[in-house]
Scaffold this active site. Structure first.
Site, short mmCIF file in Angstrom:
data_model
loop_
_atom_site.label_atom_id
_atom_site.label_comp_id
_atom_site.label_asym_id
_atom_site.label_seq_id
_atom_site.Cartn_x
_atom_site.Cartn_y
_atom_site.Cartn_z
N HIS A 24 124.71 125.68 17.98
CA HIS A 24 123.36 125.68 18.56
C HIS A 24 122.90 124.29 19.03
CE1 HIS A 24 121.97 124.76 14.47
NE2 HIS A 24 122.21 125.96 14.04
N HIS A 78 122.99 132.20 1.43
CA HIS A 78 122.21 131.89 2.64
C HIS A 78 122.57 132.93 3.68
CE1 HIS A 78 120.45 129.71 5.89
NE2 HIS A 78 121.49 129.02 6.27
N GLU A 80 122.07 132.78 7.16
CA GLU A 80 122.35 132.45 8.55
C GLU A 80 123.70 133.05 8.93
OE1 GLU A 80 121.71 128.32 9.62
OE2 GLU A 80 121.74 128.81 11.76
N ASP A 82 126.39 132.32 10.36
CA ASP A 82 127.71 131.71 10.12
C ASP A 82 128.20 132.00 8.70
OD1 ASP A 82 125.50 130.07 9.49
OD2 ASP A 82 126.67 128.24 9.55
N HIS A 144 118.35 124.82 4.37
CA HIS A 144 117.39 124.51 5.40
C HIS A 144 116.65 125.72 5.95
CE1 HIS A 144 120.02 125.72 8.95
NE2 HIS A 144 120.66 126.07 7.87
N ASP A 163 125.02 125.33 2.61
CA ASP A 163 124.96 124.32 3.68
C ASP A 163 124.85 122.89 3.13
OD1 ASP A 163 125.25 125.81 6.01
OD2 ASP A 163 123.12 126.26 6.16
N TYR A 191 125.88 116.09 9.93
CA TYR A 191 125.38 117.40 9.48
C TYR A 191 123.95 117.26 8.94
CZ TYR A 191 125.49 122.08 7.66
OH TYR A 191 125.20 123.40 7.42
N HIS A 222 130.59 124.57 4.62
CA HIS A 222 131.28 124.03 5.79
C HIS A 222 132.11 122.82 5.36
CE1 HIS A 222 128.87 126.32 8.67
NE2 HIS A 222 127.78 125.90 8.07
FE1 FEO Z 1 122.37 127.46 7.77
FE2 FEO Z 1 125.76 126.97 7.93
O1 FEO Z 1 124.14 127.87 8.15
#
Ligand code: FEO
Length: 391
Positions: A24, A78, A80, A82, A144, A163, A191, A222
């Protein structure tokens, strides 16, 4: 594709996105991974998922350890996409698996996937027995997204941090000790600067919440796993979350005919002569997500644009929008630029710096092509103001 053993009965079963270059708007030069973890205990537990298009890789890795139909519990730290994209796909293999998430997480998952899953809602202080292990949950709202939480296994001394502490790095290596600390630190900083920066106060709370835990492993969602460099990454987060900056000025500009660039060079040299490290970036040459990384420890943020059509250059407008959203705090700003007649660009930049609640140095605005005496006078004035902050 095989799982990677982390400890006895704890495996990495994630996916490596080697070709990802845009997250993004964040330039991910090194790709990324979506980390999913499998715990083999009396209750077989999957922690977090991967992007939907990487599901086959996650599935193969899970299948290298167990039949995915045996998964009893899915923890979604989380939501999101991903980390949740493959949730409906893995559920086809283990439809009876119980899902755990925070209240915001449960709401978000059902809304996103248009489902009515009976998700177990997790609250702070709650624990879940897996057999030998007990998972403890620590909500970390706005680190986040509102739904975020981390999970902790005291049995393994593992923090599943999602994250937090992540880095966008695609690599065969899974552990910090197998990888360059310099690159890890750079990507962890990038990041933080591009994802976590607006939530420093919440990061401080989250760091306090986990500070009492005995942690030997941090398993983020990640990049690489932290084990031998835990002190280093915790110290970095402490500095970033508390807005500790260095004696460093960042000069970010774009120019039409070279006049604003002349001013940018003068400002760079003035900081340098005043004992402040100066970095110099033309917006034509550096991606805005890389500029954010270098802002992380910069005390002075100097923004330069000439006036174009009563406004600032579009490159600077794009950067400014990104900067305002990520909202670094406690910096000192400086607006500068050349102009031909209207001269609106410098007040626009100065107002933007003011709105970010930065202290500000006097704006520098010069007409047409600056001459040597104008540049010298502006430099002398700037030097006097820098002294106030460096004495
Ligand atoms: Fe907030 Fe890696 O997604």
């Amino acid at each position: 594709m095989k799982a990677v053993k982390i400890k006895e009965n704890v495996y990495w079963v994630g996916a490596i996105d080697w070709n990802l270059r845009n997250f993004h708007g964040y330039l991910t030069q090194r790709g990324s991974t979506y980390n999913s973890y499998l715990i083999i205990d009396e209750k077989i537990t999957l922690i977090d998922n991967v992007k939907s298009y990487m599901f086959e890789e996650q599935l193969e890795r899970i299948q290298s350890v167990i039949d995915p139909g045996k998964i009893d519990i899915i923890i979604q730290n989380h939501i999101e996409m991903d980390h949740s994209g493959s949730l409906p796909l893995i559920l086809k293999y283990c439809p009876k698996a119980e899902i755990y998430a925070t209240a915001k997480g449960a709401e978000g998952l059902n809304r996103h996937f248009k489902q009515d899953w009976a998700i177990n809602v997790v609250k702070g202080g709650m624990t879940l027995s897996l057999g030998k292990r007990e998972l403890a949950f620590v909500p970390t709202p706005m680190v986040h997204w509102p739904d975020n939480m981390v999970s902790y296994s005291a049995y393994d001394k593992i923090l599943f941090s999602n994250d937090a502490f992540g880095q966008h790095i695609a690599s065969q290596e899974r552990f910090d000790h197998d990888y360059s600390l310099g690159i890890l630190a750079e990507e962890a900083a990038k990041y933080y600067a591009n994802i976590v920066l607006p939530y420093g106060a919440q990061v401080v709370k989250a760091l306090n919440a986990v500070s009492g835990l005995d942690i030997e492993w941090i398993l983020p969602s990640h990049g690489l796993i932290w084990h031998e460099r835990i002190n280093e990454i915790l110290a970095m987060y402490d500095n970033w979350a508390n807005n500790r900056t260095a004696k460093k000025a960042l000069i970010i500009y774009d120019s039409m005919w070279g006049s604003t660039e002349m001013m940018a060079k003068m400002i760079r040299n003035t900081f340098s002569e005043s004992g402040v490290t100066a970095e110099f970036h033309n917006l034509q040459g550096t991606h805005i997500s890389d500029l954010m990384t270098t802002i992380l420890d910069a005390r002075y943020i100097c923004l330069g644009s000439p006036t174009l059509n009563n406004n600032i250059l579009p490159t600077m407008a794009a950067f400014l929008t990104y900067l305002q959203g990520l909202a670094p705090k406690g910096r000192i700003g400086l607006a500068f630029g050349s102009y031909g007649w209207g001269g609106q660009s410098v007040p626009i930049l100065d107002k933007a710096l003011d709105e970010m609640k930065f202290e500000r140095l006097s704006p520098i605005k010069l007409k047409f092509i600056p001459d040597a005496s104008e540049l010298t006078a502006a430099s002398e004035q700037l030097k006097k103001e820098i002294v106030k902050y460096t004495e």
